[in-house]
Design a protein around this motif. Structure first.
Motif, PDB file in Angstrom:
ATOM      1  N   ILE A 135      37.553  31.444  55.432  1.00  0.00           N
ATOM      2  CA  ILE A 135      36.603  29.582  55.651  1.00  0.00           C
ATOM      3  C   ILE A 135      36.614  29.022  56.146  1.00  0.00           C
ATOM      4  N   HIS A 136      38.055  28.543  57.172  1.00  0.00           N
ATOM      5  CA  HIS A 136      37.615  27.931  58.184  1.00  0.00           C
ATOM      6  C   HIS A 136      36.547  27.991  59.475  1.00  0.00           C
ATOM      7  N   TYR A 137      36.303  30.005  59.394  1.00  0.00           N
ATOM      8  CA  TYR A 137      35.633  29.924  60.551  1.00  0.00           C
ATOM      9  C   TYR A 137      34.099  30.203  59.685  1.00  0.00           C
ATOM     10  N   GLY A 138      33.288  29.852  58.752  1.00  0.00           N
ATOM     11  CA  GLY A 138      32.671  29.686  57.919  1.00  0.00           C
ATOM     12  C   GLY A 138      32.032  30.117  57.099  1.00  0.00           C
ATOM     13  N   ALA A 139      33.541  31.008  56.422  1.00  0.00           N
ATOM     14  CA  ALA A 139      32.886  31.898  55.269  1.00  0.00           C
ATOM     15  C   ALA A 139      32.000  30.576  53.719  1.00  0.00           C
ATOM     16  N   ASP A 140      31.034  30.398  52.791  1.00  0.00           N
ATOM     17  CA  ASP A 140      30.778  30.100  52.406  1.00  0.00           C
ATOM     18  C   ASP A 140      31.236  30.649  50.996  1.00  0.00           C
ATOM     19  N   ALA A 141      31.835  31.549  50.576  1.00  0.00           N
ATOM     20  CA  ALA A 141      32.471  32.379  49.800  1.00  0.00           C
ATOM     21  C   ALA A 141      33.211  32.930  50.263  1.00  0.00           C
ATOM     22  N   VAL A 142      34.935  33.426  49.314  1.00  0.00           N
ATOM     23  CA  VAL A 142      35.573  34.712  50.276  1.00  0.00           C
ATOM     24  C   VAL A 142      35.810  36.165  48.635  1.00  0.00           C
ATOM     25  N   TYR A 143      35.863  36.636  49.123  1.00  0.00           N
ATOM     26  CA  TYR A 143      36.256  38.014  47.717  1.00  0.00           C
ATOM     27  C   TYR A 143      38.001  38.229  47.985  1.00  0.00           C
ATOM     28  N   ILE A 144      38.594  38.594  46.809  1.00  0.00           N
ATOM     29  CA  ILE A 144      39.817  38.118  47.011  1.00  0.00           C
ATOM     30  C   ILE A 144      40.484  39.225  45.758  1.00  0.00           C
ATOM     31  N   GLY A 145      41.312  40.471  46.088  1.00  0.00           N
ATOM     32  CA  GLY A 145      41.704  41.462  45.153  1.00  0.00           C
ATOM     33  C   GLY A 145      43.199  40.713  43.913  1.00  0.00           C
ATOM     34  N   GLY A 146      43.277  40.765  42.941  1.00  0.00           N
ATOM     35  CA  GLY A 146      44.311  40.280  41.920  1.00  0.00           C
ATOM     36  C   GLY A 146      45.130  42.036  41.416  1.00  0.00           C
ATOM     37  N   THR A 147      46.592  41.693  41.918  1.00  0.00           N
ATOM     38  CA  THR A 147      47.385  42.455  41.157  1.00  0.00           C
ATOM     39  C   THR A 147      46.908  43.766  40.350  1.00  0.00           C
ATOM     40  N   GLN A 148      45.753  43.606  39.285  1.00  0.00           N
ATOM     41  CA  GLN A 148      45.414  44.227  38.991  1.00  0.00           C
ATOM     42  C   GLN A 148      43.773  45.043  38.761  1.00  0.00           C
ATOM     43  N   PHE A 149      43.531  45.934  38.575  1.00  0.00           N
ATOM     44  CA  PHE A 149      42.050  46.272  38.604  1.00  0.00           C
ATOM     45  C   PHE A 149      41.403  46.449  39.625  1.00  0.00           C
ATOM     46  N   GLY A 150      42.116  46.215  40.575  1.00  0.00           N
ATOM     47  CA  GLY A 150      41.096  46.394  41.834  1.00  0.00           C
ATOM     48  C   GLY A 150      41.032  47.266  42.810  1.00  0.00           C
ATOM     49  N   LEU A 151      39.779  47.619  43.753  1.00  0.00           N
ATOM     50  CA  LEU A 151      40.299  48.952  44.812  1.00  0.00           C
ATOM     51  C   LEU A 151      40.835  49.175  45.460  1.00  0.00           C
ATOM     52  N   ARG A 152      41.706  48.320  46.601  1.00  0.00           N
ATOM     53  CA  ARG A 152      42.217  47.590  47.724  1.00  0.00           C
ATOM     54  C   ARG A 152      43.839  47.816  46.873  1.00  0.00           C
ATOM     55  N   SER A 153      44.404  49.018  46.597  1.00  0.00           N
ATOM     56  CA  SER A 153      46.035  48.352  46.496  1.00  0.00           C
ATOM     57  C   SER A 153      46.570  48.302  47.112  1.00  0.00           C
ATOM     58  N   LYS A 154      46.472  49.156  48.683  1.00  0.00           N
ATOM     59  CA  LYS A 154      47.191  48.342  49.647  1.00  0.00           C
ATOM     60  C   LYS A 154      46.889  46.984  50.383  1.00  0.00           C
ATOM     61  N   ALA A 155      45.887  46.655  49.680  1.00  0.00           N
ATOM     62  CA  ALA A 155      45.601  45.409  50.835  1.00  0.00           C
ATOM     63  C   ALA A 155      46.790  44.300  50.128  1.00  0.00           C
ATOM     64  N   GLY A 156      47.056  43.313  50.751  1.00  0.00           N
ATOM     65  CA  GLY A 156      47.859  42.495  50.365  1.00  0.00           C
ATOM     66  C   GLY A 156      47.708  41.362  49.385  1.00  0.00           C
ATOM     67  N   ASN A 157      47.577  41.801  47.945  1.00  0.00           N
ATOM     68  CA  ASN A 157      46.645  41.336  47.038  1.00  0.00           C
ATOM     69  C   ASN A 157      47.003  40.467  46.214  1.00  0.00           C
ATOM     70  N   PHE A 158      46.520  39.059  45.778  1.00  0.00           N
ATOM     71  CA  PHE A 158      46.875  38.047  44.866  1.00  0.00           C
ATOM     72  C   PHE A 158      48.008  37.600  43.700  1.00  0.00           C
ATOM     73  N   SER A 159      48.434  36.837  43.654  1.00  0.00           N
ATOM     74  CA  SER A 159      49.642  36.567  42.758  1.00  0.00           C
ATOM     75  C   SER A 159      48.455  35.588  41.811  1.00  0.00           C
ATOM     76  N   TYR A 160      48.866  35.496  40.489  1.00  0.00           N
ATOM     77  CA  TYR A 160      48.355  33.508  40.184  1.00  0.00           C
ATOM     78  C   TYR A 160      48.061  32.889  40.786  1.00  0.00           C
ATOM     79  N   GLU A 161      49.963  32.934  41.784  1.00  0.00           N
ATOM     80  CA  GLU A 161      50.037  31.248  42.780  1.00  0.00           C
ATOM     81  C   GLU A 161      49.967  31.471  43.672  1.00  0.00           C
ATOM     82  N   ASP A 162      49.485  32.372  44.182  1.00  0.00           N
ATOM     83  CA  ASP A 162      48.424  32.721  46.002  1.00  0.00           C
ATOM     84  C   ASP A 162      47.580  32.124  45.566  1.00  0.00           C
ATOM     85  N   MET A 163      46.400  32.784  44.479  1.00  0.00           N
ATOM     86  CA  MET A 163      45.237  32.204  43.425  1.00  0.00           C
ATOM     87  C   MET A 163      44.955  31.237  43.602  1.00  0.00           C
ATOM     88  N   GLU A 164      45.932  30.349  43.200  1.00  0.00           N
ATOM     89  CA  GLU A 164      45.861  29.095  43.113  1.00  0.00           C
ATOM     90  C   GLU A 164      45.584  27.781  44.183  1.00  0.00           C
TER      91      GLU A 164
END
Length: 409
Positions: free
Chosen positions: A25-54
C-alpha cells in the motif's frame, strides 16, 4: 465499441503477511489480497489471523486502499466445515471482498454474509464471455480472468458485458490450465487446488532416450534440465493495451514473494499507470521502468497468452538468461536533515565501500557508495552483518521512512 475509460484501474497487489500489506500500500497499491488461516491456496504464506486482518484494514483505510481475502480452494466435503463462520467474521471485521472459486463456498458466503462482496477467482478458469455473463446474472460484480485469456477475448468481454474484469499483469505462471492442475497431487500427495502445491512443474527433470543398451540420459546435452517450467508474466512494456481496454483491476501475483519484490513491482506499475493517465495520447515507455522490473525478476519474462499462444520460447528451457540479482539490504526508519544521516534497519549484509541504491514510492531512486556506518550506540563499524541490526549511514540525498536500500549481488 469499447466504452471510454473514465477512471484509473485498480492496482491490486499481493500481501503474504502484515508487513507485505503495508509495503504494498505504501508503494502505491489501491488494494491488496491476502489469505486467512482457512480456505486459501497459499498454505505456506504468512496468512492472516483475524487480529492481523483488523490491523491491515486499519492501515489500508488510512491510505484509501481496500483489502480482499482469497478463499479460493476447490473444496472437498471435509473442507466445508466452518465456512459460514469464516465469511461472517470477515464481514464483521470489514474485509472489502472475498475471492472464491468453489460454488459451495460462494453459497456459504451468501448465506452467512449476504452483503460481503464476492469476486470469482482465477481458479474458476473463466475464459469466455458467456461464463462471465453467467456470474453477472448470479449477482457477482467482478470476475478474475484465467491467465489463458487474450487481449482480444478481454475486449469482447468488455464490449458485451458491464461487469468488472480483473486480470493478472505480473508474476508466476502455472504450466497447467488455471485452476485444474493435479501434478502436485500425483507426485507429492499435496493438493494444488487446496493450498498444497509443491510446484512440481518447477523441478528439474532428466530426459532419457530408450536405446538398445538401456535408457540413456540426454539431459547432459541441455544447459538446464527444465521441461515444464513457465517464464513469469510481465506486461510492463504493454500496459497501454490493458489501460485502453478498460480492465478494472490489474493484479500482481506473489503472496510468497519478498517485500523487496512487492515494493519494486508495485512501484513500477503505479508509475506507469499514473504517467499514462496524465497524458494518454503522448504516453511513452520509460526504459528505466523496464530496468527496474528486472531488479525484482526471479525468472525470464513473457507476455504469456495475451497476444498469442505461448511456445517453447516462453518456457524456462536451455541456457538461462543472465538476470541481475539484488539483495534488499536495509529499511529506512528515520532521517536527520541536519546531519544527513539515515537510521537503517539491516536486512542483508552491507559495508563501507559498497555501492548501494535507495528507492522509494513514486519511483524515487539514487545510488551512492557507503562511506561510513555507525551502530546504534554511535560506534563506527565496517560492516552491518547482524540480522535486523540498527545502523546509521551518511546518505547523499534525503530519504524517508519506508524507503528501501538494495545492492547488486
Amino acid at each position: 465499441m469499447t466504452k471510454p475509460i473514465t477512471k484509473k484501474p485498480e492496482l491490486l497487489a499481493p500481501a503474504g503477511n502484515l508487513e507485505k500489506l503495508k509495503f504494498a500500500i505504501h508503494y502505491g497499491a489501491d488494494a491488496v489480497y491476502i489469505g486467512g488461516t482457512q480456505f486459501g491456496l497459499r498454505s505456506k504464506a504468512g496468512n492472516f489471523s483475524y487480529e492481523d486482518m483488523e490491523e491491515g484494514i486499519a492501515f489500508a483505510r488510512k491510505y484509501g486502499a481496500k483489502v480482499y481475502v482469497a478463499a479460493n480452494i476447490i473444496a472437498h466435503n471435509e473442507n466445508l466445515s466452518g465456512a459460514k463462520d469464516f465469511f461472517k467474521a470477515l464481514y464483521d471485521i470489514g474485509i472489502d471482498a472475498v475471492i472464491i472459486a468453489d460454488p459451495a463456498l460462494i453459497t456459504a458466503c451468501k448465506e452467512a454474509a449476504p452483503n460481503l462482496e464476492i469476486h470469482i477467482s482465477t481458479q474458476a478458469s473463466i475464459v469466455n464471455w458467456r461464463t462471465v455473463d453467467f456470474w453477472k446474472k448470479e449477482g457477482i460484480p467482478r470476475v478474475v480472468l484465467a491467465r489463458e485469456v487474450s487481449i482480444k477475448e478481454m475486449k469482447e468481454m468488455k464490449e458485451k458485458l458491464d461487469i468488472e474484469l480483473e486480470a493478472f499483469i505480473h508474476g508466476a505462471m502455472c504450466i497447467s490450465y488455471s485452476g485444474r492442475c493435479v501434478l502436485s497431487n500425483h507426485m507429492t500427495a499435496r493438493d494444488a487446488n487446496r493450498g498444497g502445491c509443491a510446484q512440481s512443474c518447477r523441478w528439474k527433470y532428466d530426459l532419457f532416450e530408450d536405446g538398445i543398451d538401456g535408457a540413456v540420459s540426454v539431459s547432459e546435452q541441455a544447459d538446464e534440465a527444465y521441461t515444464m517450467s513457465s517464464q513469469d508474466l510481465s506486461m510492463v512494456e504493454h500496459m497501454p493495451d490493458l489501460l485502453e481496454l478498460g480492465v478494472d483491476s490489474l493484479k500482481i501475483e506473489g503472496r510468497m514473494k519478498s517485500i523487496h519484490y512487492v515494493a519494486t513491482v508495485v512501484n513500477v506499475y503505479r508509475k506507469i499507470i499514473d504517467t499514462y493517465f496524465e497524458d494518454p495520447e503522448n504516453f511513452t515507455l520509460n526504459p528505466a521502468w523496464v530496468d527496474e522490473i528486472w531488479k525484482a525478476a526471479q525468472r525470464s519474462l513473457t507476455t504469456a497468452f495475451y497476444y498469442q499462444e505461448p511456445t517453447e520460447k516462453d518456457q524456462l528451457f536451455g541456457k538461462p538468461d543472465r538476470i541481475p540479482k539484488y539483495d534488499f539490504s536495509g529499511l529506512v526508519l528515520d532521517y536527520d536533515e541536519t546531519t544527513e544521516i539515515a537510521t537503517i534497519q539491516q536486512r542483508n549484509s552491507f559495508g563501507v565501500g559498497d555501492e548501494i541504491e535507495f528507492f522509494g514510492p513514486n519511483f524515487y531512486h539514487f545510488k551512492q557508495t557507503i562511506q561510513a556506518i555507525w551502530d546504534e550506540n554511535g560506534e563506527p563499524i565496517d560492516r552491518a552483518k547482524h540480522a535486523m541490526m540498527i545502523t546509521k549511514v551518511k546518505v547523499d540525498q534525503p530519504v524517508r521512512y519506508y524507503d528501501m536500500m538494495r545492492k547488486q549481488k
